[in-house]
Design an enzyme around this catalytic site. Structure first.
Site, PDB file in Angstrom:
ATOM      1  N   ASP A  66       0.819  -1.208   0.000  1.00  8.29           N
ATOM      2  CA  ASP A  66       0.000   0.000   0.000  1.00  8.29           C
ATOM      3  C   ASP A  66       0.854   1.260   0.000  1.00  8.29           C
ATOM      4  O   ASP A  66       2.080   1.207   0.141  1.00  8.29           O
ATOM      5  CB  ASP A  66      -0.954   0.005   1.202  1.00  8.29           C
ATOM      6  CG  ASP A  66      -0.290  -0.476   2.500  1.00  8.29           C
ATOM      7  OD1 ASP A  66       0.934  -0.308   2.639  1.00  8.29           O
ATOM      8  OD2 ASP A  66      -0.997  -1.020   3.361  1.00  8.29           O
ATOM      9  N   ASN A 134      -7.710  -4.766  14.925  1.00  4.48           N
ATOM     10  CA  ASN A 134      -9.028  -5.261  14.534  1.00  4.48           C
ATOM     11  C   ASN A 134      -8.943  -6.327  13.444  1.00  4.48           C
ATOM     12  O   ASN A 134      -9.953  -6.692  12.840  1.00  4.48           O
ATOM     13  CB  ASN A 134      -9.922  -4.113  14.074  1.00  4.48           C
ATOM     14  CG  ASN A 134      -9.368  -3.378  12.854  1.00  4.48           C
ATOM     15  OD1 ASN A 134      -8.293  -3.720  12.355  1.00  4.48           O
ATOM     16  ND2 ASN A 134     -10.091  -2.386  12.385  1.00  4.48           N
ATOM     17  N   HIS A 136      -7.222  -6.021  10.609  1.00  5.51           N
ATOM     18  CA  HIS A 136      -7.041  -5.546   9.227  1.00  5.51           C
ATOM     19  C   HIS A 136      -5.661  -5.943   8.710  1.00  5.51           C
ATOM     20  O   HIS A 136      -4.698  -6.027   9.470  1.00  5.51           O
ATOM     21  CB  HIS A 136      -7.302  -4.040   9.098  1.00  5.51           C
ATOM     22  CG  HIS A 136      -6.215  -3.144   9.618  1.00  5.51           C
ATOM     23  ND1 HIS A 136      -6.398  -2.293  10.678  1.00  5.51           N
ATOM     24  CD2 HIS A 136      -4.939  -2.931   9.210  1.00  5.51           C
ATOM     25  CE1 HIS A 136      -5.302  -1.597  10.900  1.00  5.51           C
ATOM     26  NE2 HIS A 136      -4.389  -1.977  10.019  1.00  5.51           N
ATOM     27  N   GLU A 141      -9.882  -2.924   5.969  1.00  2.35           N
ATOM     28  CA  GLU A 141     -10.558  -2.861   7.255  1.00  2.35           C
ATOM     29  C   GLU A 141     -11.713  -3.866   7.315  1.00  2.35           C
ATOM     30  O   GLU A 141     -12.113  -4.432   6.298  1.00  2.35           O
ATOM     31  CB  GLU A 141     -11.092  -1.441   7.478  1.00  2.35           C
ATOM     32  CG  GLU A 141     -10.028  -0.355   7.524  1.00  2.35           C
ATOM     33  CD  GLU A 141      -9.240  -0.339   8.834  1.00  2.35           C
ATOM     34  OE1 GLU A 141      -9.614  -1.087   9.767  1.00  2.35           O
ATOM     35  OE2 GLU A 141      -8.261   0.420   8.918  1.00  2.35           O
TER      36      GLU A 141
END
Length: 239
Positions: A66, A134, A136, A141
């Site tokens: 990314d 979480n 991700h 996400e």
């Protein structure tokens, strides 16, 4: 899914051996790379092994997961800058063989080219991942479709807040990023996932043993045929 727990240095050394073995067998391997503080010990170990003559990246190619939208490659918080500083500038990889998503000229069309270029390179042989609290992976996400490919994503306020420690203020944190999708990641031949710290323990537990659910994107890795999870003792404390 194989899980290895050890000290930060132990898992960096063990993970680095996967790269040594892969590049010895396939010098022109395609590597998927990640940024952030988690892979830094691994990159430091790879640099050390390179200086000792035990690994060469001369024919390797890389694709990063990314990149922030709107940051120049020379910006200290851009992921291109990170890769140069933490790995590329210290090993024998050719600059033209390194790819980080273009965060400046992003359109749906040129973002799609990233997946095509990965395919033209023969696919990613070994993909490195970190993990969020979480679950991700990259900037995928909770709720990200399993079939997603490289795309422009809007960063959650929580993610921007976590990353604001690297910027002067949260207002300086980009609101969007270009990110490999879940399907892009799952298409890779082998995956290594690194996790450090107690705050990642619950996410690792769900990744390894939890129900496969979009609520925890990393849980999809249970369906991949070749995943190695490297955790320090804190991150692996709930396994």
């Amino acid at each position: 899914m194989k899980v290895i727990v050890g000290s930060t240095q132990e898992i960096a050394e063990k993970g680095a051996q996967q790269y040594v073995e892969l590049l010895a067998k396939k010098p022109n391997a395609v590597l998927g790379l990640a940024t952030g503080s988690t892979p830094e010990p691994l990159y430091a170990e790879l640099i050390k092994l390179h200086k000792e003559g035990k690994i060469s990246f001369a024919d390797a190619r890389t694709f990063n997961l990314d990149e922030y939208c709107g940051l120049q490659p020379t910006h200290p918080q851009s992921y291109r800058y990170f890769m140069q500083d933490k790995l590329f500038d210290h090993v024998d990889i050719k600059a033209e063989n390194t790819r980080v998503p273009d965060g400046l000229h992003t359109t749906p069309e040129n973002v799609e080219e990233y997946d095509r270029d990965i395919a033209l390179a023969g696919g990613i042989d070994l993909q490195l991942l970190g993990i969020g609290v979480n679950g991700h992976i990259a900037f995928n996400e909770p709720g990200t479709p399993w079939g997603s490919l490289t795309q422009i994503v809007e960063l959650t306020e929580k993610t921007r807040e976590v990353n604001s420690r690297f910027f002067d203020s949260i207002d300086d944190v980009p609101t969007h990023a270009v990110c490999m999708g879940i399907r892009t990641i799952m298409n890779t031949k082998d995956i290594v996932l690194y996790a450090l710290g107690e705050n990642k323990a619950e996410a690792i537990k769900k990744t390894v043993y939890g129900k496969i659910s979009k609520k925890c994107p990393s849980s999809i890795l249970q369906l991949h045929p070749s995943v190695t999870v490297y955790c320090d003792e804190a991150a692996g404390s709930l396994l």
